[in-house]
Design an enzyme around this catalytic site. Structure first.
Site, short mmCIF file in Angstrom:
data_model
loop_
_atom_site.label_atom_id
_atom_site.label_comp_id
_atom_site.label_asym_id
_atom_site.label_seq_id
_atom_site.Cartn_x
_atom_site.Cartn_y
_atom_site.Cartn_z
N GLY A 9 0.78 -1.59 -0.19
CA GLY A 9 -0.26 0.47 -0.12
C GLY A 9 0.91 1.43 0.13
O GLY A 9 1.89 1.24 0.12
N ASP A 35 0.05 -11.63 6.18
CA ASP A 35 -1.13 -11.82 6.43
C ASP A 35 -2.01 -11.39 7.50
O ASP A 35 -1.68 -11.72 8.52
CB ASP A 35 -2.47 -13.56 6.29
CG ASP A 35 -3.89 -12.45 5.78
OD1 ASP A 35 -4.01 -11.67 5.80
OD2 ASP A 35 -4.37 -13.33 4.71
N THR A 61 -9.23 0.57 2.78
CA THR A 61 -9.05 1.97 2.53
C THR A 61 -10.28 2.56 1.56
O THR A 61 -10.54 3.71 1.15
CB THR A 61 -8.64 3.02 2.28
OG1 THR A 61 -7.46 2.47 0.94
CG2 THR A 61 -7.09 2.56 3.01
N THR A 100 -8.98 6.85 11.42
CA THR A 100 -9.01 8.17 10.07
C THR A 100 -9.79 9.14 10.85
O THR A 100 -10.77 9.14 11.56
CB THR A 100 -10.12 7.28 8.81
OG1 THR A 100 -10.75 8.74 8.19
CG2 THR A 100 -11.49 6.94 9.10
N TYR A 124 -17.15 2.42 6.45
CA TYR A 124 -15.45 2.52 6.48
C TYR A 124 -15.05 3.44 7.57
O TYR A 124 -14.31 2.84 8.14
CB TYR A 124 -14.81 3.34 5.54
CG TYR A 124 -13.34 4.26 5.50
CD1 TYR A 124 -12.19 2.99 6.00
CD2 TYR A 124 -13.35 5.39 5.54
CE1 TYR A 124 -10.93 3.45 6.14
CE2 TYR A 124 -12.19 5.54 5.68
CZ TYR A 124 -10.47 4.56 5.97
OH TYR A 124 -9.83 5.97 5.78
N LYS A 128 -13.68 1.64 10.59
CA LYS A 128 -11.79 2.21 11.67
C LYS A 128 -12.01 2.14 13.03
O LYS A 128 -11.05 2.00 13.95
CB LYS A 128 -11.26 3.55 11.02
CG LYS A 128 -11.26 3.09 9.13
CD LYS A 128 -10.25 1.82 9.36
CE LYS A 128 -8.92 2.61 9.30
NZ LYS A 128 -7.87 1.88 9.59
N TRP A 149 -7.56 12.81 4.60
CA TRP A 149 -6.77 13.08 3.30
C TRP A 149 -5.73 12.43 2.85
O TRP A 149 -4.78 13.45 2.71
CB TRP A 149 -7.58 14.55 2.45
CG TRP A 149 -8.58 15.39 3.33
CD1 TRP A 149 -9.86 14.57 3.82
CD2 TRP A 149 -9.61 16.10 2.86
NE1 TRP A 149 -11.05 15.25 4.24
CE2 TRP A 149 -10.71 16.23 3.75
CE3 TRP A 149 -9.45 16.60 2.15
CZ2 TRP A 149 -11.30 16.90 3.41
CZ3 TRP A 149 -9.80 18.02 1.73
CH2 TRP A 149 -11.69 17.91 2.25
#
Length: 285
Positions: A9, A35, A61, A100, A124, A128, A149
């Site tokens: 990522g 994993d 995400t 987030t 989402y 989180k 962001w």
């Protein structure tokens, strides 16, 4: 020694690059080999590595897809965080996890502090928040970084999308009634690497961490076009004119007072990130 999870990522790749530049030892196995949902395998790998901290960059995400892929989002964002906490608690090491601004509803007129009530509007955001709670309940020494962001020159993100569209189109419509703070991912990596050497059990908890300043998605898009030198015009529109499956908070600015006071770090303004991202894209293109 840092153990990096989620190496494919955006954040994982940037952590690897930053650690290599700083000559800091780390172990970054491929995602198939580590994993986050395979607890026994992951515990064994972390123990064998001798890591003092696990930096978890693995996350689901995609805000829109999460509305339909609830089980997948839950697995990575909640069960994955729970596994991280169990391993770090068992081995007595630090866990670094990223959350987030979308854990908040956005029904406010002031920046959110860490102690403010979280009321996520999307799947989402809910997963989180549940991940944060699972990690805290594990008893592990954890640095939970709520950021916002996130973008860079790596992978799929708002800057990359605007850059591609700006090179092709003469006009773009972008919402102006969602307010937050763009955070340049290499800056976030830099902040975490400044904090970790000073991080102890007494610091365990949630911190708001990212760049400073305030912007709408429209402001962010306009800044990208200016920095890239595109002639594409950006037009402000309301969120209702650009309907999405997932609800976003209208205002999700995060107060970083706690992290600045606790660790004495300086944070960049978001426009510095835009400038650096344009320069990074210019080097690789």
């Amino acid at each position: 020694m840092y153990f990096i999870l989620g190496t494919q990522g955006q954040l994982g790749q940037l952590f690897i690059e930053a650690l290599q530049k700083r000559a800091i030892s780390f172990f970054a196995p491929a995602e198939k080999e580590a994993d986050i949902l395979n607890l026994s395998l992951l515990r064994s790998l972390v123990r064998q590595s001798g890591a003092t901290a696990v930096i978890n960059c693995a996350a689901y995400t995609n805000v829109e897809k999460a509305e339909d892929e609830k089980k997948a989002a839950y697995a990575v964002n909640v069960q994955g965080a729970k596994n991280l906490g169990e391993i770090c608690a068992d081995l007595g090491i630090t866990g670094v996890h990223f959350s987030t601004d979308y854990v908040f509803s956005g029904n406010t007129c002031a920046p959110y502090g860490e102690e403010d009530i979280a009321q996520p509007l999307s799947v989402y955001g809910k997963t989180k928040l549940q991940g944060e709670q699972a990690l805290m309940e594990s008893g592990a020494n954890c640095l939970i970084c709520r950021t916002s962001w996130l973008y860079s020159f790596v992978g799929h993100n708002f800057y990359a999308t605007m850059r591609a569209l700006g090179a092709q189109k003469s006009d773009l419509n972008v919402v102006y009634d969602q307010i937050g703070t763009p955070t340049y991912a290499p800056h976030l990596v830099e902040y975490v690497l400044q904090i970790l050497p000073r991080f102890g059990p007494q610091h365990s908890g949630v911190y708001h961490l990212g760049d400073e300043g305030v912007a709408s998605w429209y402001d962010f898009a306009w800044a990208i076009m200016q920095q890239e030198g595109f002639s594409c015009r950006v037009h402000p529109i309301r969120s209702e004119e650009y309907p999405t499956k997932a609800k976003r908070p209208p205002l999700s600015v995060l107060s970083k007072d706690k992290v600045k006071k606790t660790f004495g770090i300086d944070l960049h303004h978001w426009m510095q990130g835009v400038i650096s991202c344009q320069q990074a894209f210019a080097k690789i293109s």
